[in-house]
Design an enzyme around this catalytic site. Structure first.
Site, PDB file in Angstrom:
ATOM      1  N   THR A   8      -6.909-114.689  15.753  1.00  0.00           N
ATOM      2  CA  THR A   8      -6.841-114.595  14.300  1.00  0.00           C
ATOM      3  C   THR A   8      -5.443-115.006  13.901  1.00  0.00           C
ATOM      4  O   THR A   8      -4.535-114.953  14.715  1.00  0.00           O
ATOM      5  CB  THR A   8      -7.035-113.108  13.890  1.00  0.00           C
ATOM      6  OG1 THR A   8      -8.332-112.694  14.241  1.00  0.00           O
ATOM      7  CG2 THR A   8      -6.824-112.869  12.413  1.00  0.00           C
ATOM      8  N   ARG A  13     -21.945-110.544  12.508  1.00  0.00           N
ATOM      9  CA  ARG A  13     -20.897-109.567  12.862  1.00  0.00           C
ATOM     10  C   ARG A  13     -19.645-109.825  12.029  1.00  0.00           C
ATOM     11  O   ARG A  13     -19.173-110.951  11.924  1.00  0.00           O
ATOM     12  CB  ARG A  13     -20.558-109.691  14.339  1.00  0.00           C
ATOM     13  CG  ARG A  13     -19.429-108.759  14.830  1.00  0.00           C
ATOM     14  CD  ARG A  13     -18.100-109.465  14.863  1.00  0.00           C
ATOM     15  NE  ARG A  13     -17.044-108.626  15.456  1.00  0.00           N
ATOM     16  CZ  ARG A  13     -15.748-108.936  15.434  1.00  0.00           C
ATOM     17  NH1 ARG A  13     -15.341-110.046  14.834  1.00  0.00           N
ATOM     18  NH2 ARG A  13     -14.857-108.166  15.977  1.00  0.00           N
ATOM     19  N   VAL A  14     -19.114-108.797  11.418  1.00  0.00           N
ATOM     20  CA  VAL A  14     -17.881-108.925  10.655  1.00  0.00           C
ATOM     21  C   VAL A  14     -16.828-108.054  11.318  1.00  0.00           C
ATOM     22  O   VAL A  14     -17.083-106.892  11.633  1.00  0.00           O
ATOM     23  CB  VAL A  14     -18.110-108.473   9.195  1.00  0.00           C
ATOM     24  CG1 VAL A  14     -16.799-108.453   8.432  1.00  0.00           C
ATOM     25  CG2 VAL A  14     -19.100-109.416   8.505  1.00  0.00           C
ATOM     26  N   GLY A  15     -15.664-108.629  11.560  1.00  0.00           N
ATOM     27  CA  GLY A  15     -14.586-107.857  12.182  1.00  0.00           C
ATOM     28  C   GLY A  15     -13.697-107.207  11.139  1.00  0.00           C
ATOM     29  O   GLY A  15     -14.102-106.953   9.997  1.00  0.00           O
ATOM     30  N   ASP A  16     -12.459-106.976  11.525  1.00  0.00           N
ATOM     31  CA  ASP A  16     -11.507-106.303  10.626  1.00  0.00           C
ATOM     32  C   ASP A  16     -10.830-107.268   9.658  1.00  0.00           C
ATOM     33  O   ASP A  16     -10.329-106.860   8.611  1.00  0.00           O
ATOM     34  CB  ASP A  16     -10.417-105.611  11.447  1.00  0.00           C
ATOM     35  CG  ASP A  16      -9.656-106.617  12.312  1.00  0.00           C
ATOM     36  OD1 ASP A  16     -10.280-107.555  12.846  1.00  0.00           O
ATOM     37  OD2 ASP A  16      -8.427-106.467  12.444  1.00  0.00           O
ATOM     38  N   THR A  39      -4.373-108.482  14.459  1.00  0.00           N
ATOM     39  CA  THR A  39      -5.231-109.392  15.208  1.00  0.00           C
ATOM     40  C   THR A  39      -5.697-108.631  16.446  1.00  0.00           C
ATOM     41  O   THR A  39      -5.144-107.599  16.785  1.00  0.00           O
ATOM     42  CB  THR A  39      -4.499-110.683  15.628  1.00  0.00           C
ATOM     43  OG1 THR A  39      -3.460-110.348  16.548  1.00  0.00           O
ATOM     44  CG2 THR A  39      -3.897-111.415  14.440  1.00  0.00           C
ATOM     45  N   GLY A  40      -6.694-109.175  17.124  1.00  0.00           N
ATOM     46  CA  GLY A  40      -7.216-108.487  18.308  1.00  0.00           C
ATOM     47  C   GLY A  40      -8.517-107.793  17.976  1.00  0.00           C
ATOM     48  O   GLY A  40      -9.151-108.100  16.961  1.00  0.00           O
ATOM     49  N   GLY A  83     -11.212-106.239  16.500  1.00  0.00           N
ATOM     50  CA  GLY A  83     -11.344-105.769  15.129  1.00  0.00           C
ATOM     51  C   GLY A  83     -12.014-104.416  14.991  1.00  0.00           C
ATOM     52  O   GLY A  83     -11.658-103.620  14.122  1.00  0.00           O
TER      53      GLY A  83
END
Ligand code: ASP
Length: 373
Positions: A221, A249-252, A272-273, A275
């Site tokens: 990210t 899928r939705v991350g942070d 980043t990383g 989520g």
């Protein structure tokens, strides 16, 4: 508890503690060192920080500056974790997440799981500027972008399509059945002859890349935070998310308070990383609140990392399955990057006025990461 700096400055200036506290409760960093032009980002943002700094020097708005910087990385086909060329979901479709926050107007915008648009951060900014909503997702986000004149494009590059096909093939046994075991692709062997023939121009280096990505699904990210000498701050986060994810899928990264948070009175933070782990601690908001209550940026990111570790009872074996990184920029120009594992991505990008950005070391929480396979 109020920032140490406030109390120290107030004593220097002969203010009573109660006067200092009154000032502090109004604007926590009002008496701290004068703000300056400074941009920080995840390590993949050297070029983004440099571009944003150019724009800050030319007097552009802080959000325009960081978004223009991040656009360079979104458009770079070589960065396979952001924008065009980002690794796709399990069906071979690139889905992007991004959000922005503008300190001076305290507004924000976000898009989640948007397909077909190379620069999702621009669409997040449009959501902020042109609607009363904060977040648009999926098909609606794409239709919104198209209504504003953005072209829907194929975001796969030759390289990312190859990596996806190698990964996909690695999940099937000889009869074509899925044999995914939930690990990290331990069944990957060699690309088949058919795959080799489908990509006649691919060299060994590219094949090695594809195999590596199939075996070690990546996250990646860009988060970028920019402060100017007028004391205005903004931030942006943009990603293609976890490679080979389940569609939708939705991350942070598009979640205000997790992937990014900015408070004009305190500073900004981003992540980043992995989520999912960040969402569970609302990382960016946690860091900004930590700074509001007097922690330095370094202390604030370390505290967020400790919260992540605590969610696993500080068990290094379970924590070894992922890594996560935080970035913080305070209104007085102090900043930090932090990472869970000392063996992982240990650097972050900084530009405080030079034509070229530099990498600086992150603070780290844990050493000796156990092997997971
Ligand atoms: N945080 C991103 C996500 O979980 C990916 C990453 O930064 O590695 O989608």
């Amino acid at each position: 508890m109020y920032p140490r700096e406030i109390l120290m400055v107030s004593r220097q200036h002969g203010l009573s503690t109660s006067a200092a506290l009154a000032a502090a409760s109004a604007v926590p960093f009002a008496n701290a060192a004068a703000p300056r032009n400074i941009v920080i980002s995840s390590a993949n943002g050297l070029i983004a920080c440099a571009r944003a700094m150019q724009m800050l020097k030319a007097g552009h708005d802080t959000l325009d500056a960081v978004v223009a910087g991040v656009n360079l990385v979104e458009l770079d086909p070589e960065d396979d974790s952001v924008g065009y060329g980002g690794l796709p979901n399990e069906e071979g479709v690139v889905e992007l997440d991004a959000c922005v926050m503008h300190g001076p107007t305290r507004r924000c915008g976000s898009v989640a799981s948007i397909r077909g648009i190379k620069t999702p951060s621009k669409i997040a900014k449009l959501v902020m500027e042109q609607t009363h909503h904060v977040m648009l997702a999926g098909e609606g986000a794409l239709r919104f972008a198209k209504a504003w004149g953005y072209k829907e494009e194929d975001l796969l590059t030759e390289k990312s399509r190859l990596a996806w096909l190698v990964w996909k093939q690695s999940l099937r046994d000889k009869s074509g059945h899925n044999n995914w075991t939930g690990g990290t692709g331990a069944s990957v062997k060699k690309p088949s002859v058919a795959l080799r023939e489908a990509f006649p121009d691919v060299d060994e280096a590219m094949l090695g890349y594809a195999l590596d990505r199939a075996m070690n699904p990546i996250t990646g990210t860009i988060n970028c935070l920019g402060l100017n000498a007028k004391g205005e701050i903004s931030g942006v986060t943009s990603t293609s998310g976890l490679s080979w994810k389940i569609p939708g899928r939705v991350g942070d990264s598009p979640i205000i308070g997790a992937g990014l948070f900015v408070d004009q009175e305190v500073g900004g933070a981003g992540s980043t990383g992995r989520g999912e782990e960040n969402i569970r601690i609302a990382g960016a908001h946690t860091i900004v609140e930590n700074m509001r209550h007097g922690m330095t940026p370094k202390e604030a990111v370390l505290d967020a990392l400790k919260r992540v570790a605590r969610n696993y009872d500080n068990d290094p074996v379970r924590l070894a399955a992922f890594d996560i990184h935080f970035y913080a920029l305070r209104m007085d120009g102090e900043y930090a990057g932090g990472t869970l594992w000392s063996s992982g991505k240990k650097l972050f990008a900084v530009n405080d006025g030079a034509p070229q950005s530099r990498l600086e070391p992150c603070v780290t929480l844990l050493d000796n990461r156990p092997k997971t396979n």
